[in-house]
Design a protein around this motif. Structure first.
Motif, PDB file in Angstrom:
ATOM      1  N   VAL A   1      43.619  13.956  47.885  1.00 34.83           N
ATOM      2  CA  VAL A   1      42.321  13.449  48.311  1.00 34.83           C
ATOM      3  C   VAL A   1      41.911  14.202  49.578  1.00 34.83           C
ATOM      4  O   VAL A   1      42.719  14.431  50.472  1.00 34.83           O
ATOM      5  CB  VAL A   1      42.384  11.927  48.568  1.00 34.83           C
ATOM      6  N   GLY A   2      40.660  14.604  49.628  1.00 32.33           N
ATOM      7  CA  GLY A   2      40.161  15.410  50.735  1.00 32.33           C
ATOM      8  C   GLY A   2      40.232  16.890  50.414  1.00 32.33           C
ATOM      9  O   GLY A   2      39.687  17.709  51.141  1.00 32.33           O
ATOM     10  N   GLY A   3      40.901  17.221  49.317  1.00 35.27           N
ATOM     11  CA  GLY A   3      41.010  18.604  48.872  1.00 35.27           C
ATOM     12  C   GLY A   3      40.801  18.719  47.373  1.00 35.27           C
ATOM     13  O   GLY A   3      41.177  19.723  46.768  1.00 35.27           O
ATOM     14  N   ILE A   4      40.217  17.685  46.765  1.00 31.34           N
ATOM     15  CA  ILE A   4      39.998  17.724  45.318  1.00 31.34           C
ATOM     16  C   ILE A   4      38.817  18.643  45.020  1.00 31.34           C
ATOM     17  O   ILE A   4      37.705  18.410  45.467  1.00 31.34           O
ATOM     18  CB  ILE A   4      39.751  16.309  44.743  1.00 31.34           C
ATOM     19  N   SER A   5      39.115  19.685  44.281  1.00 35.25           N
ATOM     20  CA  SER A   5      38.087  20.644  43.874  1.00 35.25           C
ATOM     21  C   SER A   5      37.619  20.291  42.471  1.00 35.25           C
ATOM     22  O   SER A   5      38.406  19.801  41.661  1.00 35.25           O
ATOM     23  CB  SER A   5      38.669  22.059  43.869  1.00 35.25           C
ATOM     24  N   PRO A   6      36.351  20.560  42.167  1.00 34.40           N
ATOM     25  CA  PRO A   6      35.919  20.357  40.785  1.00 34.40           C
ATOM     26  C   PRO A   6      36.496  21.434  39.865  1.00 34.40           C
ATOM     27  O   PRO A   6      36.566  21.257  38.657  1.00 34.40           O
ATOM     28  CB  PRO A   6      34.401  20.454  40.862  1.00 34.40           C
ATOM     29  N   PHE A   7      36.951  22.545  40.443  1.00 32.75           N
ATOM     30  CA  PHE A   7      37.506  23.657  39.678  1.00 32.75           C
ATOM     31  C   PHE A   7      39.025  23.578  39.642  1.00 32.75           C
ATOM     32  O   PHE A   7      39.649  23.147  40.598  1.00 32.75           O
ATOM     33  CB  PHE A   7      37.101  25.000  40.304  1.00 32.75           C
ATOM     34  N   GLY A   8      39.617  24.037  38.551  1.00 33.33           N
ATOM     35  CA  GLY A   8      41.069  24.166  38.479  1.00 33.33           C
ATOM     36  C   GLY A   8      41.814  22.855  38.398  1.00 33.33           C
ATOM     37  O   GLY A   8      43.005  22.807  38.722  1.00 33.33           O
ATOM     38  N   GLN A   9      41.163  21.792  37.962  1.00 34.84           N
ATOM     39  CA  GLN A   9      41.861  20.520  37.819  1.00 34.84           C
ATOM     40  C   GLN A   9      42.846  20.593  36.658  1.00 34.84           C
ATOM     41  O   GLN A   9      42.696  21.414  35.754  1.00 34.84           O
ATOM     42  CB  GLN A   9      40.865  19.380  37.612  1.00 34.84           C
ATOM     43  N   LYS A  10      43.859  19.740  36.671  1.00 35.58           N
ATOM     44  CA  LYS A  10      44.888  19.739  35.634  1.00 35.58           C
ATOM     45  C   LYS A  10      44.285  19.628  34.239  1.00 35.58           C
ATOM     46  O   LYS A  10      44.756  20.255  33.306  1.00 35.58           O
ATOM     47  CB  LYS A  10      45.854  18.572  35.841  1.00 35.58           C
ATOM     48  N   ARG A  11      43.279  18.783  34.105  1.00 36.73           N
ATOM     49  CA  ARG A  11      42.584  18.663  32.826  1.00 36.73           C
ATOM     50  C   ARG A  11      41.102  18.508  33.086  1.00 36.73           C
ATOM     51  O   ARG A  11      40.686  17.929  34.086  1.00 36.73           O
ATOM     52  CB  ARG A  11      43.130  17.529  31.972  1.00 36.73           C
ATOM     53  N   ARG A  12      40.311  19.066  32.191  1.00 36.58           N
ATOM     54  CA  ARG A  12      38.860  19.032  32.331  1.00 36.58           C
ATOM     55  C   ARG A  12      38.344  17.630  32.028  1.00 36.58           C
ATOM     56  O   ARG A  12      38.641  17.053  30.994  1.00 36.58           O
ATOM     57  CB  ARG A  12      38.243  20.044  31.366  1.00 36.58           C
ATOM     58  N   LEU A  13      37.592  17.076  32.962  1.00 36.59           N
ATOM     59  CA  LEU A  13      36.991  15.750  32.800  1.00 36.59           C
ATOM     60  C   LEU A  13      35.482  15.908  32.664  1.00 36.59           C
ATOM     61  O   LEU A  13      34.912  16.890  33.147  1.00 36.59           O
ATOM     62  CB  LEU A  13      37.296  14.881  34.029  1.00 36.59           C
ATOM     63  N   PRO A  14      34.807  14.935  32.044  1.00 34.91           N
ATOM     64  CA  PRO A  14      33.344  14.976  32.042  1.00 34.91           C
ATOM     65  C   PRO A  14      32.872  15.069  33.494  1.00 34.91           C
ATOM     66  O   PRO A  14      33.375  14.338  34.359  1.00 34.91           O
ATOM     67  CB  PRO A  14      32.942  13.649  31.405  1.00 34.91           C
ATOM     68  N   THR A  15      31.932  15.955  33.751  1.00 37.61           N
ATOM     69  CA  THR A  15      31.524  16.245  35.123  1.00 37.61           C
ATOM     70  C   THR A  15      30.018  16.163  35.270  1.00 37.61           C
ATOM     71  O   THR A  15      29.281  16.630  34.409  1.00 37.61           O
ATOM     72  CB  THR A  15      32.020  17.650  35.529  1.00 37.61           C
TER      73      THR A  15
END
Length: 171
Positions: free
Chosen positions: A107-121
């Motif tokens: 938390v505080g460093g969550i990027s929308p890119f490169g997440q473990k799995r793609r979520l609806p965005t």
């Protein structure tokens, strides 16, 4: 914006952007663990208008799982608007431990890119008013600058109003 790679191989976010051929600019600053708001700290430290610095929130969506909302750091998410945009009936902030486990970031460093799995965005429509915006690059004290169009394209993000207006605050 010039595309730059980090000698260390970067973060999952910069690796995803590089692999997708998306130009980005890295912005680093020294994170203060006492900062009350990670996003406002980034805007202040980088001397960037807070309207151009966007936070990434992981949301719990009724029965459909998780989703991501990306909005200006000085705004609050409107859960009803986020749910509508993400195709759910209800949205609430995900538990921080769930957000970290799902994204692979703290938390505080969550990027929308490169997440473990793609979520609806979903991306707040205010991003379209800017040539570029800053989002977390995958760790506290590190942001990446991208165009809103590139963010939408890479993440297959939906765009719409995600924030509460001043008249809605407190409701």
């Amino acid at each position: 914006m010039a595309q730059r790679k980090q000698a260390s191989g970067g973060t999952p976010a910069t690796r995803e952007l590089t692999a997708a051929g998306i130009p980005f600019t890295e912005h680093t600053y020294t994170h203060d663990s006492r900062a009350a708001s990670f996003g406002l700290e980034a805007a202040d430290e980088l001397d960037v208008d807070p309207a151009r610095v966007f936070k990434t929130l992981v949301l719990a969506l009724d029965d459909t799982g998780l989703g991501v909302a990306i909005l200006p750091v000085n705004d609050r998410v409107d859960p009803k608007a986020a749910a509508r945009l993400l195709g759910a009936k209800k949205a609430t902030l995900a538990d921080p431990a769930v957000a970290e486990r799902s994204s692979g970031y703290v938390v505080g460093g969550i990027s929308p890119f490169g997440q473990k799995r793609r979520l609806p965005t979903a991306l707040d429509a205010s991003a379209e008013a800017h040539a570029s915006i800053l989002v977390s690059g995958g760790r506290r004290g590190f942001d990446v600058e991208v165009t809103p169009a590139d963010l939408v394209r890479v993440l297959s993000a939906r765009t719409g109003d995600l924030t509460r207006t001043t008249s809605q605050v407190g409701r």
